[in-house]
Design a protein around this motif. Structure first.
Motif, PDB file in Angstrom:
ATOM      1  N   PRO A 217      -8.553  14.240  16.091  1.00 15.85           N
ATOM      2  CA  PRO A 217      -8.442  15.170  14.971  1.00 15.85           C
ATOM      3  C   PRO A 217      -7.390  14.717  13.955  1.00 15.85           C
ATOM      4  O   PRO A 217      -7.439  15.102  12.803  1.00 15.85           O
ATOM      5  N   GLY A 218      -6.416  13.916  14.397  1.00 17.96           N
ATOM      6  CA  GLY A 218      -5.378  13.407  13.500  1.00 17.96           C
ATOM      7  C   GLY A 218      -4.539  14.483  12.859  1.00 17.96           C
ATOM      8  O   GLY A 218      -3.969  14.282  11.787  1.00 17.96           O
ATOM      9  N   THR A 219      -4.426  15.640  13.519  1.00 15.51           N
ATOM     10  CA  THR A 219      -3.681  16.757  12.940  1.00 15.51           C
ATOM     11  C   THR A 219      -2.289  16.915  13.534  1.00 15.51           C
ATOM     12  O   THR A 219      -1.571  17.827  13.154  1.00 15.51           O
ATOM     13  N   PHE A 220      -1.926  16.055  14.460  1.00 10.17           N
ATOM     14  CA  PHE A 220      -0.605  16.110  15.073  1.00 10.17           C
ATOM     15  C   PHE A 220      -0.194  14.686  15.434  1.00 10.17           C
ATOM     16  O   PHE A 220      -1.026  13.810  15.602  1.00 10.17           O
ATOM     17  N   THR A 221       1.104  14.470  15.560  1.00 14.65           N
ATOM     18  CA  THR A 221       1.603  13.140  15.889  1.00 14.65           C
ATOM     19  C   THR A 221       1.226  12.804  17.324  1.00 14.65           C
ATOM     20  O   THR A 221       1.591  13.513  18.248  1.00 14.65           O
ATOM     21  N   GLN A 222       0.486  11.716  17.482  1.00 13.48           N
ATOM     22  CA  GLN A 222       0.036  11.310  18.810  1.00 13.48           C
ATOM     23  C   GLN A 222       0.942  10.259  19.435  1.00 13.48           C
ATOM     24  O   GLN A 222       0.969  10.115  20.653  1.00 13.48           O
ATOM     25  N   MET A 223       1.660   9.524  18.621  1.00 14.67           N
ATOM     26  CA  MET A 223       2.608   8.535  19.117  1.00 14.67           C
ATOM     27  C   MET A 223       3.604   8.276  17.996  1.00 14.67           C
ATOM     28  O   MET A 223       3.241   8.280  16.833  1.00 14.67           O
ATOM     29  N   ALA A 224       4.855   8.055  18.375  1.00 14.80           N
ATOM     30  CA  ALA A 224       5.884   7.749  17.382  1.00 14.80           C
ATOM     31  C   ALA A 224       6.505   6.395  17.698  1.00 14.80           C
ATOM     32  O   ALA A 224       6.657   6.025  18.850  1.00 14.80           O
ATOM     33  N   LEU A 225       6.830   5.687  16.647  1.00 10.42           N
ATOM     34  CA  LEU A 225       7.449   4.371  16.750  1.00 10.42           C
ATOM     35  C   LEU A 225       8.834   4.451  16.131  1.00 10.42           C
ATOM     36  O   LEU A 225       8.994   5.022  15.049  1.00 10.42           O
ATOM     37  N   GLU A 226       9.841   3.907  16.792  1.00 11.27           N
ATOM     38  CA  GLU A 226      11.189   3.888  16.222  1.00 11.27           C
ATOM     39  C   GLU A 226      11.440   2.554  15.538  1.00 11.27           C
ATOM     40  O   GLU A 226      11.019   1.509  16.027  1.00 11.27           O
ATOM     41  N   VAL A 227      12.119   2.620  14.400  1.00 12.80           N
ATOM     42  CA  VAL A 227      12.486   1.423  13.647  1.00 12.80           C
ATOM     43  C   VAL A 227      13.960   1.504  13.273  1.00 12.80           C
ATOM     44  O   VAL A 227      14.554   2.580  13.279  1.00 12.80           O
ATOM     45  N   GLU A 228      14.531   0.372  12.928  1.00 14.67           N
ATOM     46  CA  GLU A 228      15.936   0.340  12.528  1.00 14.67           C
ATOM     47  C   GLU A 228      16.115   0.675  11.055  1.00 14.67           C
ATOM     48  O   GLU A 228      17.138   1.209  10.660  1.00 14.67           O
ATOM     49  N   ASN A 229      15.121   0.348  10.221  1.00 14.81           N
ATOM     50  CA  ASN A 229      15.207   0.594   8.787  1.00 14.81           C
ATOM     51  C   ASN A 229      13.872   1.166   8.322  1.00 14.81           C
ATOM     52  O   ASN A 229      12.921   0.429   8.091  1.00 14.81           O
ATOM     53  N   LEU A 230      13.817   2.486   8.202  1.00 16.43           N
ATOM     54  CA  LEU A 230      12.561   3.157   7.884  1.00 16.43           C
ATOM     55  C   LEU A 230      12.034   2.775   6.505  1.00 16.43           C
ATOM     56  O   LEU A 230      10.843   2.520   6.346  1.00 16.43           O
ATOM     57  N   GLU A 231      12.900   2.745   5.501  1.00 20.30           N
ATOM     58  CA  GLU A 231      12.437   2.408   4.151  1.00 20.30           C
ATOM     59  C   GLU A 231      11.811   1.019   4.114  1.00 20.30           C
ATOM     60  O   GLU A 231      10.765   0.818   3.502  1.00 20.30           O
ATOM     61  N   ALA A 232      12.426   0.054   4.779  1.00 18.96           N
ATOM     62  CA  ALA A 232      11.880  -1.304   4.814  1.00 18.96           C
ATOM     63  C   ALA A 232      10.548  -1.331   5.557  1.00 18.96           C
ATOM     64  O   ALA A 232       9.602  -1.999   5.131  1.00 18.96           O
ATOM     65  N   ALA A 233      10.465  -0.590   6.666  1.00 22.88           N
ATOM     66  CA  ALA A 233       9.219  -0.555   7.441  1.00 22.88           C
ATOM     67  C   ALA A 233       8.098   0.098   6.639  1.00 22.88           C
ATOM     68  O   ALA A 233       6.966  -0.401   6.612  1.00 22.88           O
ATOM     69  N   VAL A 234       8.386   1.210   5.972  1.00 24.02           N
ATOM     70  CA  VAL A 234       7.379   1.880   5.151  1.00 24.02           C
ATOM     71  C   VAL A 234       6.927   0.956   4.025  1.00 24.02           C
ATOM     72  O   VAL A 234       5.727   0.825   3.756  1.00 24.02           O
ATOM     73  N   SER A 235       7.861   0.309   3.386  1.00 21.02           N
ATOM     74  CA  SER A 235       7.525  -0.615   2.300  1.00 21.02           C
ATOM     75  C   SER A 235       6.617  -1.746   2.788  1.00 21.02           C
ATOM     76  O   SER A 235       5.616  -2.076   2.152  1.00 21.02           O
ATOM     77  N   GLU A 236       6.961  -2.328   3.925  1.00 20.67           N
ATOM     78  CA  GLU A 236       6.150  -3.425   4.471  1.00 20.67           C
ATOM     79  C   GLU A 236       4.763  -2.948   4.880  1.00 20.67           C
ATOM     80  O   GLU A 236       3.758  -3.621   4.616  1.00 20.67           O
ATOM     81  N   LEU A 237       4.693  -1.791   5.515  1.00 23.28           N
ATOM     82  CA  LEU A 237       3.376  -1.279   5.918  1.00 23.28           C
ATOM     83  C   LEU A 237       2.523  -0.919   4.702  1.00 23.28           C
ATOM     84  O   LEU A 237       1.309  -1.146   4.704  1.00 23.28           O
ATOM     85  N   ARG A 238       3.137  -0.394   3.667  1.00 24.07           N
ATOM     86  CA  ARG A 238       2.383  -0.136   2.431  1.00 24.07           C
ATOM     87  C   ARG A 238       1.834  -1.441   1.857  1.00 24.07           C
ATOM     88  O   ARG A 238       0.708  -1.493   1.387  1.00 24.07           O
ATOM     89  N   ARG A 239       2.650  -2.488   1.908  1.00 21.36           N
ATOM     90  CA  ARG A 239       2.195  -3.797   1.439  1.00 21.36           C
ATOM     91  C   ARG A 239       0.978  -4.261   2.230  1.00 21.36           C
ATOM     92  O   ARG A 239       0.089  -4.913   1.706  1.00 21.36           O
ATOM     93  N   ARG A 240       0.907  -3.852   3.490  1.00 23.70           N
ATOM     94  CA  ARG A 240      -0.209  -4.224   4.370  1.00 23.70           C
ATOM     95  C   ARG A 240      -1.382  -3.254   4.278  1.00 23.70           C
ATOM     96  O   ARG A 240      -2.335  -3.352   5.034  1.00 23.70           O
TER      97      ARG A 240
END
Length: 143
Positions: free
Chosen positions: A67-90
Motif C-alpha cells: 500500500p506504501g502508506t507507512f514506512t516499511q523500512m528505514a535507512l540511517e545515513v550520516e548526511n541526510l542532505e547529501a544522501a537526498v541530493s544523490e538519490l534525486r540525481r539517481r
C-alpha cells in the motif's frame, strides 16, 4: 509443567529481518542496485537477500502490491542532505508532507525527540517509494 521444562520451551528471538514485497523482482533488483547502490548478497527463487552493515532485508516476489502508506523500512545515513541530493540525481522522488505537527521542506522533515537509547535529541528524515511502492524512510540522528 515444572520450572525446568518451561525454560526449554521459551521463545528465543535472535534478530528481525524485514521483508519487502515486489510485483516485479527484477525491476526491484535494478532499483536497489541503480538507486541505492545495493546488490543482493544472496538469491533464491523468488527472493533477494540484501545486507547493510549487520542488518539484512529481503525483497521477495509477491502477488500483492504494497500500500506504501507507512514506512516499511528505514535507512540511517550520516548526511541526510547529501544522501537526498544523490538519490534525486539517481531519479528518486521524495515525498512532501504538510500536516499538523509534521512538515517536510525540500523533502526533509525535522523530527523532535528520539529514543533515549539512541542518545540523539531528534532526527532529520525523508521518505521515498521504491520501484514496487514500498515506502522507505531515510534518517540522520541529531546529536
Amino acid at each position: 509443567m515444572s520450572e525446568d521444562s518451561r525454560t526449554d520451551d521459551r521463545l528465543t528471538l535472535t534478530r528481525a529481518v524485514p521483508r519487502l514485497p515486489a510485483l516485479d523482482l527484477e525491476r526491484a533488483r535494478r532499483f536497489y542496485s541503480e538507486c541505492l547502490g545495493l546488490d543482493p548478497v544472496d538469491r533464491r527463487p523468488g527472493g533477494l537477500l540484501y545486507r547493510i552493515g549487520d542488518t539484512e532485508f529481503v525483497v521477495f516476489q509477491s502477488t500483492g502490491a504494497s500500500p506504501g502508506t507507512f514506512t516499511q523500512m528505514a535507512l540511517e545515513v550520516e548526511n541526510l542532505e547529501a544522501a537526498v541530493s544523490e538519490l534525486r540525481r539517481r531519479g528518486v522522488v521524495f515525498e512532501e508532507v504538510d500536516s499538523p505537527g509534521f512538515r517536510t521542506e525540500n523533502g526533509i522533515a525535522e523530527i523532535e525527540g528520539n529514543y533515549p537509547s539512541k542518545g540523539a535529541r531528534g532526527e532529520r528524515a525523508a521518505w521515498f517509494h521504491d520501484s514496487e511502492g514500498n515506502l522507505l524512510g531515510m534518517g540522520q540522528p541529531l546529536h
